[in-house]
Design a protein around this motif. Structure first.
Motif, PDB file in Angstrom:
ATOM      1  N   LEU A 100     -24.081  12.987  -0.819  1.00  0.00           N
ATOM      2  CA  LEU A 100     -23.722  12.138   0.301  1.00  0.00           C
ATOM      3  C   LEU A 100     -23.369  12.996   1.508  1.00  0.00           C
ATOM      4  N   ARG A 101     -23.330  12.374   2.671  1.00  0.00           N
ATOM      5  CA  ARG A 101     -22.929  13.094   3.873  1.00  0.00           C
ATOM      6  C   ARG A 101     -21.422  13.086   4.004  1.00  0.00           C
ATOM      7  N   GLY A 102     -20.868  14.233   4.329  1.00  0.00           N
ATOM      8  CA  GLY A 102     -19.426  14.343   4.436  1.00  0.00           C
ATOM      9  C   GLY A 102     -18.828  13.381   5.445  1.00  0.00           C
ATOM     10  N   GLY A 103     -19.557  13.086   6.503  1.00  0.00           N
ATOM     11  CA  GLY A 103     -19.079  12.171   7.528  1.00  0.00           C
ATOM     12  C   GLY A 103     -19.000  10.730   7.073  1.00  0.00           C
ATOM     13  N   TRP A 104     -19.574  10.434   5.915  1.00  0.00           N
ATOM     14  CA  TRP A 104     -19.514   9.074   5.373  1.00  0.00           C
ATOM     15  C   TRP A 104     -18.283   8.838   4.502  1.00  0.00           C
ATOM     16  N   LEU A 105     -17.626   9.904   4.076  1.00  0.00           N
ATOM     17  CA  LEU A 105     -16.598   9.789   3.049  1.00  0.00           C
ATOM     18  C   LEU A 105     -15.210   9.560   3.636  1.00  0.00           C
ATOM     19  N   VAL A 106     -14.391   8.818   2.883  1.00  0.00           N
ATOM     20  CA  VAL A 106     -12.987   8.582   3.223  1.00  0.00           C
ATOM     21  C   VAL A 106     -12.142   9.173   2.096  1.00  0.00           C
ATOM     22  N   ARG A 107     -11.045   9.816   2.463  1.00  0.00           N
ATOM     23  CA  ARG A 107     -10.159  10.359   1.441  1.00  0.00           C
ATOM     24  C   ARG A 107      -9.449   9.231   0.711  1.00  0.00           C
ATOM     25  N   LEU A 108      -9.324   9.391  -0.585  1.00  0.00           N
ATOM     26  CA  LEU A 108      -8.627   8.403  -1.396  1.00  0.00           C
ATOM     27  C   LEU A 108      -7.168   8.360  -0.949  1.00  0.00           C
ATOM     28  N   PRO A 109      -6.684   7.198  -0.479  1.00  0.00           N
ATOM     29  CA  PRO A 109      -5.294   7.132  -0.004  1.00  0.00           C
ATOM     30  C   PRO A 109      -4.292   7.344  -1.136  1.00  0.00           C
ATOM     31  N   GLN A 110      -3.153   7.922  -0.773  1.00  0.00           N
ATOM     32  CA  GLN A 110      -2.082   8.072  -1.737  1.00  0.00           C
ATOM     33  C   GLN A 110      -1.659   6.688  -2.219  1.00  0.00           C
ATOM     34  N   LEU A 125      -3.443   4.894  -4.421  1.00  0.00           N
ATOM     35  CA  LEU A 125      -4.606   4.234  -5.012  1.00  0.00           C
ATOM     36  C   LEU A 125      -5.292   5.182  -5.979  1.00  0.00           C
ATOM     37  N   SER A 126      -5.668   4.682  -7.145  1.00  0.00           N
ATOM     38  CA  SER A 126      -6.526   5.452  -8.047  1.00  0.00           C
ATOM     39  C   SER A 126      -7.978   5.202  -7.679  1.00  0.00           C
ATOM     40  N   ALA A 127      -8.875   6.045  -8.174  1.00  0.00           N
ATOM     41  CA  ALA A 127     -10.306   5.840  -7.927  1.00  0.00           C
ATOM     42  C   ALA A 127     -10.755   4.506  -8.520  1.00  0.00           C
ATOM     43  N   ARG A 128     -10.206   4.135  -9.663  1.00  0.00           N
ATOM     44  CA  ARG A 128     -10.571   2.853 -10.273  1.00  0.00           C
ATOM     45  C   ARG A 128     -10.129   1.698  -9.391  1.00  0.00           C
ATOM     46  N   THR A 136     -16.460  -2.395  -1.410  1.00  0.00           N
ATOM     47  CA  THR A 136     -16.842  -2.882  -0.090  1.00  0.00           C
ATOM     48  C   THR A 136     -16.351  -4.307   0.139  1.00  0.00           C
ATOM     49  N   ALA A 137     -16.358  -5.136  -0.901  1.00  0.00           N
ATOM     50  CA  ALA A 137     -15.897  -6.519  -0.729  1.00  0.00           C
ATOM     51  C   ALA A 137     -14.450  -6.556  -0.260  1.00  0.00           C
ATOM     52  N   GLY A 138     -13.581  -5.815  -0.943  1.00  0.00           N
ATOM     53  CA  GLY A 138     -12.177  -5.812  -0.572  1.00  0.00           C
ATOM     54  C   GLY A 138     -11.908  -5.110   0.742  1.00  0.00           C
ATOM     55  N   TYR A 139     -12.641  -4.034   0.979  1.00  0.00           N
ATOM     56  CA  TYR A 139     -12.526  -3.317   2.261  1.00  0.00           C
ATOM     57  C   TYR A 139     -12.976  -4.232   3.408  1.00  0.00           C
ATOM     58  N   THR A 140     -14.015  -5.026   3.183  1.00  0.00           N
ATOM     59  CA  THR A 140     -14.457  -6.000   4.184  1.00  0.00           C
ATOM     60  C   THR A 140     -13.390  -7.058   4.419  1.00  0.00           C
ATOM     61  N   ALA A 141     -12.758  -7.513   3.340  1.00  0.00           N
ATOM     62  CA  ALA A 141     -11.667  -8.480   3.485  1.00  0.00           C
ATOM     63  C   ALA A 141     -10.553  -7.912   4.354  1.00  0.00           C
ATOM     64  N   MET A 142     -10.234  -6.645   4.161  1.00  0.00           N
ATOM     65  CA  MET A 142      -9.184  -6.018   4.976  1.00  0.00           C
ATOM     66  C   MET A 142      -9.613  -5.923   6.426  1.00  0.00           C
ATOM     67  N   LEU A 143     -10.872  -5.620   6.697  1.00  0.00           N
ATOM     68  CA  LEU A 143     -11.370  -5.609   8.073  1.00  0.00           C
ATOM     69  C   LEU A 143     -11.210  -6.990   8.706  1.00  0.00           C
ATOM     70  N   CYS A 144     -11.428  -8.039   7.932  1.00  0.00           N
ATOM     71  CA  CYS A 144     -11.245  -9.402   8.442  1.00  0.00           C
ATOM     72  C   CYS A 144      -9.776  -9.667   8.768  1.00  0.00           C
ATOM     73  N   ARG A 179      -4.205   0.407   4.836  1.00  0.00           N
ATOM     74  CA  ARG A 179      -3.554  -0.903   4.710  1.00  0.00           C
ATOM     75  C   ARG A 179      -3.767  -1.489   3.310  1.00  0.00           C
ATOM     76  N   LEU A 180      -4.946  -1.287   2.737  1.00  0.00           N
ATOM     77  CA  LEU A 180      -5.189  -1.777   1.381  1.00  0.00           C
ATOM     78  C   LEU A 180      -4.230  -1.120   0.394  1.00  0.00           C
ATOM     79  N   ALA A 181      -4.024   0.185   0.551  1.00  0.00           N
ATOM     80  CA  ALA A 181      -3.106   0.894  -0.334  1.00  0.00           C
ATOM     81  C   ALA A 181      -1.686   0.373  -0.189  1.00  0.00           C
ATOM     82  N   ARG A 182      -1.338  -0.089   1.006  1.00  0.00           N
ATOM     83  CA  ARG A 182       0.015  -0.571   1.276  1.00  0.00           C
ATOM     84  C   ARG A 182       0.202  -2.047   0.938  1.00  0.00           C
TER      85      ARG A 182
END
Length: 327
Positions: A105-115, A117-120, A127-135, A283-286
């Motif tokens: 993948l391209r490095g510019g596409w990646l986001v660091r895993l927030p403190q 949150l686990s990878a799971r 994307t569904a939940g991330y989209t919900a947060m954008l809404c 915000r999702l992590a919080r």
């Protein structure tokens, strides 16, 4: 060699299968990652079942989302051992995706895993939940606050809808969840819905200007549902549109916009800039209750992803599906 969900289309037709692939086939991008978890979003379901022309290059490794660990990197922002999240950017459409043990993948596409949150958990969100947060951020940024009135969430048992209900409920909004699965009312109330309504109230053609009801709307459905939601939105209200489960047409008029000052905000998760992504994930992590996330999540191995994609497109899935890649 690595295992991957490969989509193929040629003279013999369309095929989706779990295959063992040579690492040399991966695209020549600047970060090699080990994918530990992925997920099944609506777009993944469309691609894996060949229900819509999502894939634009063949063959294609499916999976628009991934989370895991960087293995090799020539990108200045990433080093081996870093935990990453990936969403969108055409991966799984024009670039080999993350329903696989490895990806480039391209490095510019990646986001660091927030403190916190686990990878799971990140892939249970996906994307569904991330989209919900954008809404939710769009509603907030346009001034919709808890206490302003009811906030409608359409397609509420889906991935976007489930996370939106959980987020808005925890933030103190009075959430009305619209669903075609009224048998799931208890599930939606548990997530945070104050009221559950049948999607039939919104899904048929309606008047372009109706009684005011919603202070805000998160719509993942489109078509007549979005048109009716706009027609019912209160003066100065905000509608965040992020999906087209019912259809991509919008049979409405300008009346809600010019007579009530309604704002329609389009939500794009695929090409959203890094700063917006980082804000959403922080915000999702919080703000997303881990227990509610777990309550809406089904875990499956990579070997079951094709079957679950078909179930998703048949409307037999609620909430989120997280895909275990390794092990």
């Amino acid at each position: 060699m690595f295992q991957a969900l490969l989509l193929e289309k040629d003279e013999a037709g369309f095929r989706a299968s779990i295959r063992s692939l040579d690492e040399a086939l991966l695209p020549p991008d600047d970060v090699l990652v080990r994918v530990d978890w992925s997920t099944l979003n609506y777009k993944d379901g469309l691609a894996i079942t060949n229900r819509a022309p999502v894939v634009r290059q063949w063959p294609m490794v499916a999976g628009i989302d991934g989370a895991g660990e960087v293995v090799e990197s020539s990108h200045p922002d990433w080093k081996p051992g870093d935990a990453f999240i990936h969403n969108g950017w055409g991966v799984g459409e024009t670039h080999w995706g993350c329903l696989a043990e490895k990806a480039r993948l391209r490095g510019g596409w990646l986001v660091r895993l927030p403190q916190g949150l686990s990878a799971r958990q990140a892939m249970a969100i996906g994307t569904a939940g991330y989209t919900a947060m954008l809404c939710v951020l769009a509603l907030e940024d346009h001034g919709v606050q808890p206490g302003d009135g009811e906030v409608l969430v359409t397609g509420a048992t889906g991935g976007v809808g489930s996370v939106a209900v959980a987020l808005l409920g925890r933030l103190g909004y009075r959430v009305v969840a619209a669903t075609g699965k009224m048998q799931e009312a208890a599930y939606l109330h548990r997530l945070g819905a104050a009221k559950v309504i049948d999607r039939a109230e919104l899904a048929a053609p309606g008047k372009p200007f109706q009684k005011e009801r919603w202070a805000g709307v998160v719509d993942a459905v489109g078509s007549h549902t979005l048109a009716n939601a706009l027609a019912q939105t209160r003066y100065g209200g905000v509608v965040a549109a992020c999906g087209l489960a019912q259809g991509n047409e919008l049979p409405t008029t300008v009346l809600p916009f010019i007579l009530r000052g309604v704002t329609l905000v389009g939500i794009d998760s695929v090409m959203a800039p890094l700063a917006r992504r980082e804000r959403a994930w922080a915000r999702l992590a919080r703000d997303l209750d881990p227990a509610l996330l777990e309550a809406m999540t089904e875990e499956v191995p990579l070997s079951a992803a094709i079957e679950r994609a078909h179930a998703l497109m048949a409307g037999q899935v609620r909430g989120r599906i997280v895909v275990r890649i390794g092990g």
